[in-house]
Design an enzyme around this catalytic site. Structure first.
Site, PDB file in Angstrom:
ATOM      1  N   GLU A  89      53.348  47.459  31.951  1.00  0.00           N
ATOM      2  CA  GLU A  89      54.257  46.581  32.683  1.00  0.00           C
ATOM      3  C   GLU A  89      55.648  46.636  32.067  1.00  0.00           C
ATOM      4  OE1 GLU A  89      52.483  42.706  32.709  1.00  0.00           O
ATOM      5  OE2 GLU A  89      50.777  43.334  33.955  1.00  0.00           O
ATOM      6  N   HIS A 127      52.861  40.104  37.735  1.00  0.00           N
ATOM      7  CA  HIS A 127      52.199  39.274  36.720  1.00  0.00           C
ATOM      8  C   HIS A 127      52.700  37.823  36.794  1.00  0.00           C
ATOM      9  CE1 HIS A 127      50.017  39.710  32.606  1.00  0.00           C
ATOM     10  NE2 HIS A 127      49.749  38.541  33.171  1.00  0.00           N
TER      11      HIS A 127
END
Length: 397
Positions: free
Chosen positions: A258, A281
């Protein structure tokens, strides 16, 4: 006293720590290992979310670090054993954002069942596609929950209230909520569920937990959701199953890699697929959840540093002493071997010091005792305890 708070943690955490006497360095992004080593030399408390990794090397360099607060549910980004061995307490927020994650998953189930991602994209493209093809109600459908912990059980309750049937699989022996049915194996759940939602933790053994074999075992035209950890799913295998039509839709909130900061580019093999929801997220990222997490974790950090409380620590023995209203307090983290408590109390007795309250707890190879006394131990006694072979650290308040 200094605290370093990373990854855009809610201001409530900063307010609480500053009120307890800490000078707070607030940064919006995560730090690399090298950046952490450089930044932590004088830091007592560290606050992170899921994108900052705290390794043994970082802990070795952070000589003044007392505690780490994970302002999220997971703690797999911290080397917990190394932190425990150095006496660094680690705290998280196992309950504060549960409702936020559950609401996102429910929204995704409905959106995927109604094929809303592709419907809204076609409207933005100027295409009027008024069709019920592939669109279903969730009422009467079976939700399969993999991982029946804090989030899984609350999801079970809300889904059942929507009229869904619920089945779950967990390696732990957890009681069923409502009319939920326990499945004896993951395969049994996959053969049963119309929607599969993952809620497992990020322990190393779960890496690659859900791959090509598991997707193939799912019912044709079923839906898949992952709001747990990116590393537990083979996303290449998921892409193949979505393209083949075996999986009718998917929603992913977590990814193996990420971006570290806001605005950085994001890439995934799942981009561009019909009826696939990708979110950055944000399962626990509501204003309500982040404020609650800020207060909760910052309070645990301050309680540990200023009072010796290890309540809800994930890596140290849990001791919850009462408020220190009078007298003196000594916290002693030690190796869990026979005779340590007796030796500690012998020092108090030899000094003629009256013990007014004492709490001891052990966890694996560690023991932790908090002792309140009417008078402080003499410096010579404290030094003997610090130099004892089983002492990891000794603190006084």
């Amino acid at each position: 006293m200094k605290a370093l708070v990373l990854e855009n943690i809610h201001p409530a955490a900063v307010e609480l720590l500053e009120a307890r006497g800490y000078q707070v360095d607030l940064r919006t992004r995560s730090l690399s290992e090298a950046e952490l080593i450089e930044s932590l030399a004088e830091v007592n408390l560290l606050g992170i979310r899921s994108n900052t990794t705290v390794t043994a090397r970082v802990l070795d360099a952070a000589r003044n670090l007392k505690a780490i607060g994970c302002f999220c549910i997971g703690t797999n980004q911290v080397d917990l054993e190394a932190a425990a061995g150095r006496g660094v307490g680690v705290f998280n927020a196992p309950y504060s954002n549960t409702r936020s994650v559950v609401e996102l998953v429910i929204a995704e189930i409905i959106a995927l069942a109604r094929r809303l991602p592709e419907k809204t994209q076609r409207m933005h493209d100027g295409v009027w596609d008024k069709s019920a093809r592939g669109s279903h109600e969730v009422r009467g459908r079976t939700l399969g929950i993999v991982g029946y912990g804090n989030i899984g059980t609350q999801l079970s309750n809300v889904a059942e209230a929507l009229g869904m049937r619920v089945a779950f699989y967990d390696t732990a022996d957890r009681p069923a909520h409502g009319n939920a049915r326990r499945m004896q194996s993951l395969e049994e759940l996959l053969n049963t569920a119309d929607v599969v939602s993952l809620h497992v933790d990020g322990r190393p053994g779960n890496a690659g937990f859900f791959g090509a074999e598991e997707f193939a075992a799912m019912k044709p035209r079923s839906l898949f959701i992952n709001a747990s950890r990116g590393m537990v799913v083979d996303y290449d295998a998921l892409r193949s199953q979505v393209l083949s039509g075996h999986i009718a839709g998917a929603a992913l909130d977590v990814f193996p890699v990420e971006p570290k900061a806001q605005g950085e580019s994001f890439d995934s093999v799942l981009r561009g697929l019909d009826n696939v929801i990708l979110t950055p997220h944000v399962g626990g990222s509501t204003q309500e959840a982040q404020e609650e997490i800020g207060w909760f974790v910052a309070g645990k950090l301050a309680g540990f540093a200023l009072e010796g409380s290890t309540a809800l620590s994930v890596n140290l023995p849990r001791v919850l002493p009462g408020p220190l209203t009078a007298g003196h307090r000594l916290g002693f983290l030690h190796r869990n071997v026979p005779g340590v408590l007796a030796g500690l109390n012998a020092e108090f007795a030899a000094a003629g010091d009256n013990v007014v309250d004492q709490h001891l707890s052990t966890r694996d190879h560690l023991g932790y005792v908090v002792t309140d006394s009417s008078e402080p131990l003499p410096p010579q006694a404290i030094e003997r305890l610090r130099r004892s072979e089983h002492c990891l650290w000794l603190r006084t308040w």
